[in-house]
Each structure stands twice: as C-alpha cells, then as structure tokens.
Write an enzyme that holds these catalytic residues in place. Sequence first.
Site, PDB file in Angstrom:
ATOM      1  CD  GLU A 162       4.097   0.460   6.940  1.00 15.08           C
ATOM      2  OE1 GLU A 162       5.083   0.677   7.830  1.00 15.08           O
ATOM      3  OE2 GLU A 162       3.878   1.500   6.247  1.00 15.08           O
TER       4      GLU A 162
ATOM      5  CG  ASP B 134      -0.156   0.115   2.566  1.00 12.40           C
ATOM      6  OD1 ASP B 134       0.680  -0.732   2.730  1.00 12.40           O
ATOM      7  OD2 ASP B 134      -0.738   0.931   3.526  1.00 12.40           O
TER       8      ASP B 134
HETATM    9 ZN    ZN Z   1       6.713   2.039   3.702  1.00 13.12          ZN
HETATM   10 CA    CA Z   2       5.609   4.923   4.595  1.00 13.31          CA
END
Ligand code: ZN
Ligand code: CA
Length: 374
Positions: free
Chosen positions: A142, A80
């Site tokens: 993340e 992501d």
């Molecule tokens: Zn990263």
């Molecule tokens: Ca980052």
Amino acid sequence: MGLINRERLLSEFLELVQVDSVSGQERQLCDLLKGKLGALGLEVREDGAGAFGNGTAGNIIAQLPPAGGGPRLLFCAHMDTVEPGRGVKPVVGADGIVRSAGDTILGADDKAGIAAVLEALRVVREQKLKHGGITVVFTVREETGLIGAKALGREIEADYGFVLDAAGRPGEIVVRAPSQDKLTATVYGRAAHAGVNPEAGINAIYVAAQAIAAMKLGRIDPETTANIGLISGGKAVNIVPDRVYLEGEVRSLKEERRAAHTDLICRILEETARKAGARVETNVELLYRGFDLSADAPVVRFTQEAMRRCGLEPSLTQSGGGSDANILNARAIPAVNLATGMEKVHTTEEEIAVADLISTARLLLELIRLAGNQ
Ligand code: ZN
Ligand code: CA
C-alpha cells in the site's frame, strides 16, 4: 460490549508489529495472517499480486460465509510498513500508549487495523454472531502506491467497505480523498562548452527553472495541491546542460481541477521550452481516483450508527492522500476509511493508545452486529 478481550488484542498487536513486513517483503506476515484467519474459520486465499514487480506476497482475501442476512461487509487493512520498519521493539508505556523503542516506526500503520479485525472476528466466532457475510482483505505494498489494492480481482464484492488506515481518533470517518496525477518531464536543450561557445548551447536547467517559476505550486485552491518534488540534470560546470528531469504531482478532491492543473503545468513546460528553442517530453500518470461520499450515503450512515452504539462520536473528514479506500470506491464498493488512533505515522515516534486499539475493535464488532440485525 465487554466481549473484546483487551489482553488478547494487545498481545496480538504486539506480536504483529514484531514481524517485519516492509513493502514488498510481506511474506512472513502474510503466512502468519493466513494461518490466523484460517483458524478463525475463514476461507483464505492469496492472490497473484506478489507476481507484480518485486513482491514476495500477494493480497490475502478471506471470507466468512453469511450466517443470517444483512449487508455484506468488507474490512481492509494493509500488511506492509514503511522504513525504518525492521526489528520493531514495541514498548507499552505506563500511560497506556504503545511506541517503538525509538529507532524504528511502530507499525500501527497498519497493524492496528489488522489486529482489530482479527479480534472482532474472534468474538464473532465465540459468540456465534449473525452476519450477512464478511470479507477480509489484507493488502500488500500500500505504502508504495496502492500496488496490492490495484491488483485486486473484480470478483470481490461487498455492500459496505471499511478501510482501517486513517490516523486520528476513532470516530473519524474519511469520506473524501483526492485523486492524484504523477507528472514526469524531461527538458532537452543543447550542450556546448560553457566558456568557449555558450552561444551554441541551450541551457536546459535555465529553461526548466523559467518554467517552474511560471507555475503555480503548493495549494492551488482549497481542494487542489501541486508540487515539483524532484529535479536533476547537468553534467559539469563547464558544460551548458542539455537535459533536465523533473518529477511532480497534482492532487485534487475534484477530478476536473486535478486534470486542469496538470494540463496547465504541462503547457507551461511546453511553451517555455518552445520559446527557448528547447524541447520537452511530458508524461502524466493517474495514480488513483478520488472519492467523495455524501453524509447520507448508506455506508456513511451505517458507520455513524455503529459508532453511536458503541459510544464513539462520529465525525466526517477528508484526507489529503490516497488509501486502499480509493481503489475500493473505484471498484464500486462504497468504502470509508476509518481512523484507528494511530498517530505520527511514518516516523520513529509513531504511537497508538491501547484504548484506541480497543475502541476500533469494538467498532468493528458493532458494525458486524448492526449488519446482522438488518
Ligand atoms: Zn497505512
Ligand atoms: Ca501509511
């Protein structure tokens, strides 16, 4: 070491950054990567992380069964990106630096890591290199709080983990990162007409302000930071406000310092509210644990050795934030976070040198070679 193919690596990196994958919307990239990993001979699966919250894709877990002996390696990068991350148009400058056209991020965070892993695996396949088994984990979400990594199953095992998600020059090895508490609090006062009978009211904004003024925020010590980052409350200028909502965080490289400072902030809120006849509800959530690998931890020594072999100068460093490495270490997979050369991440000026992309891929290949020779 001339086996990493510069043109192939660069063109794949450019391909990846042009596939939109802002957090929670990784479906298209996930499918593309599953295809690429499968074509490289890995056993590929997608876990159920997409089912948490509003995800569209799960984490990819791909495995290359051992071909020989040696330690089992795990490479991890996240799929992501942050916003503005849609419609990225990468531009390769005459200076050898890749940037976006200027209105979006580039997405080297973390597609530089993904591209380097794919290129290294391609060489492993072409050269039929020996290794003790390689696991590739590409996580989702993340950037919104390590959501994908936190959903990883317990069955993932490796001797050494390498997360490719640190800014800075290749050669930098993040061996320490903080743990982090998220703190929320609601201060309850009592509403009253501000002009007619303010005596009947308890001003929640005033109570919150007194509490915040009594807190130590910012840098608490060399290893600990604290912040109140959000505050909202009140309904109108002629009403004594009866409610204020606060959000903050405490981070520390030392778990006990983090816990102690979070505790102190909560006690100040409670004590201030009590003295004013108000009430406070606090809530603390440990977002992730920290890690602290010593200079002679096997994974650190192994990484340093591979760096020297491919002409990188290793240097140990610490991070001020969490990454998927925090989660892997908490799962008993000793993992370092490696700098990939990405710079100015999370801005529209994000950039990476093609030379650093190549260095990172060479390093991964060297890690695999070193493991295969043990
Ligand atoms: Zn990263
Ligand atoms: Ca980052």
